[in-house]
Scaffold this active site. Structure first.
Site, PDB file in Angstrom:
ATOM      1  N   HIS A 258      19.900   4.326  46.114  1.00  0.00           N
ATOM      2  CA  HIS A 258      19.402   3.144  46.752  1.00  0.00           C
ATOM      3  C   HIS A 258      20.628   2.342  47.032  1.00  0.00           C
ATOM      4  CE1 HIS A 258      16.220   3.712  43.653  1.00  0.00           C
ATOM      5  NE2 HIS A 258      15.383   3.542  44.551  1.00  0.00           N
TER       6      HIS A 258
HETATM    7  C1  BDR Z   1      17.173  -0.954  42.812  1.00  0.00           C
HETATM    8  O1  BDR Z   1      16.866  -1.236  41.695  1.00  0.00           O
HETATM    9  C2  BDR Z   1      17.884  -0.998  40.699  1.00  0.00           C
HETATM   10  O2  BDR Z   1      17.396  -0.890  39.622  1.00  0.00           O
HETATM   11  C3  BDR Z   1      18.696  -0.231  41.427  1.00  0.00           C
HETATM   12  O3  BDR Z   1      19.980  -0.575  41.172  1.00  0.00           O
HETATM   13  C4  BDR Z   1      18.634  -0.575  42.878  1.00  0.00           C
HETATM   14  O4  BDR Z   1      19.335  -1.528  43.208  1.00  0.00           O
HETATM   15  C5  BDR Z   1      16.262  -0.168  43.277  1.00  0.00           C
HETATM   16  O5  BDR Z   1      14.993  -0.386  43.585  1.00  0.00           O
END
Ligand code: BDR
Ligand code: CA
Length: 328
Positions: A258
């Site tokens: 992500h």
């Molecule tokens: C996002 O949620 C967090 O746990 C990760 O670091 C990322 O930024 C993904 O949904």
């Protein structure tokens, strides 16, 4: 769409110190295209103190030529109670690094001797915005509490910045922390909505594209074998618990990238295809808190609902992985 920058662009990375945040930070620290002015830290995956510690851990491992300032910001969301992801990222938010020992039994990740700056993250964001104006890009990898607070404090200054690239939201796909919501927006939906309606140019790197870029465990293992270094060892170690979560819950042994994808978009915007959309964030829904709701109707009223976001809806995965492997 802009492609890879020739000149480095001044950036702030705002992060909640998790595993994929760490990978994104390694990219930022190694990228000649980004001139990393500061790393501001927010509560999210883990509490803000531990998140700052995790950021300093990454900085100390990469040992870039010039070390950015690391400053702590908000300890909790604007309205909602804190909610973390320790069950996914590990109890320390970074794969429980204490478990790793060298052959002689000494800890592989000893206690850190560096500390965050005493400067407040919000003050630092506003100061940097004043300095760089529309040249500044902020890359937001966690809940948007710090940025919303900066906007609430001084929206005039915040409106002068170039753009915010946000890892958050899910426009055309389901959420991840709930059926409706992506984690960062779920943790602080009120902050996300403040940012959505701020008038600042926004690019949303949501689950629509993030889930098109899965990193297999095997690739991380091969990277360590082929290019053994402190960084490739750290990546194998810190992703262990996170990847096991995906193996047990999502059916593939690896993880989604992500936050690295948001970082990649800051470096090369041509990696993604975007759509201009009007997006609001649900702050009160019984089942839908944190949902990013895009008005995709043909008959949307341009006057009342003008586009406020460039939402990334497709990504060139092959080119993204090429960039990722160059930088980590
Ligand atoms: C996002 O949620 C967090 O746990 C990760 O670091 C990322 O930024 C993904 O949904
Ligand atoms: Ca994050």
């Amino acid at each position: 769409m802009v492609t890879i920058q020739n000149q480095s662009i001044p950036v702030i990375v705002d992060t909640d110190g998790g595993v994929d945040d760490a990978l994104a930070l390694i990219m930022a620290l190694n990228s000649p295209q980004l001139d990393l002015q500061a790393i501001t830290v927010v509560a999210g995956n883990i509490n803000v103190d531990q998140a700052a510690n995790n950021v300093l851990r990454v900085v100390s491992i990469v040992q870039a030529d010039t070390l950015p300032i690391v400053a702590k910001g908000c300890e909790k969301p604007l309205v909602k109670p804190p909610f973390n992801a320790a069950g996914i990222h590990g109890a320390d938010g970074l794969g429980e690094l204490d478990q790793f020992k060298e052959a002689d039994g000494t800890p592989r990740y000893p206690h850190l001797t560096i500390a965050p700056s005493t400067e407040d993250a919000i003050a630092l964001i506003l100061k940097t915005a004043q300095k760089y104006g529309d040249r500044l890009t902020i890359i937001a990898l966690g809940p948007l509490t710090n940025l919303a607070t900066a906007i609430q404090k001084d929206s005039t200054t915040m409106k002068t910045i170039g753009q915010i690239i946000i890892m958050g939201g899910a426009v055309t796909v389901p959420g991840n922390i709930s059926a409706a919501a992506e984690f960062n927006f779920f943790v602080d939906p009120d902050a996300a909505q403040v940012v959505m309606e701020s008038g600042i140019p926004l690019t949303l790197v949501g689950l629509d594209v993030a889930m098109k870029a899965p990193l297999p465990r095997q690739m991380v293992e091969e990277n360590l074998q082929q290019r053994p270094s402190k960084i490739t060892q750290f990546i194998l170690d810190c992703t262990g618990i996170y990847m096991a979560f995906y193996r047990d819950n999502e059916g593939f042994y690896g993880c989604y990238l992500h936050d690295p994808l948001a970082m990649a978009v800051a470096i090369d915007a041509s990696l993604v295809k975007t759509e201009s959309l009007h997006i609001v964030v649900e702050t009160e829904g019984r089942f839908t808190t944190g949902m990013s709701l895009a008005d995709r109707r043909d008959r949307r009223d341009e006057k009342t609902n003008p586009p406020n976001v460039e939402a990334c809806l497709d990504v060139d995965t092959e080119r993204f992985f090429k960039l990722f492997n160059q930088l980590v």
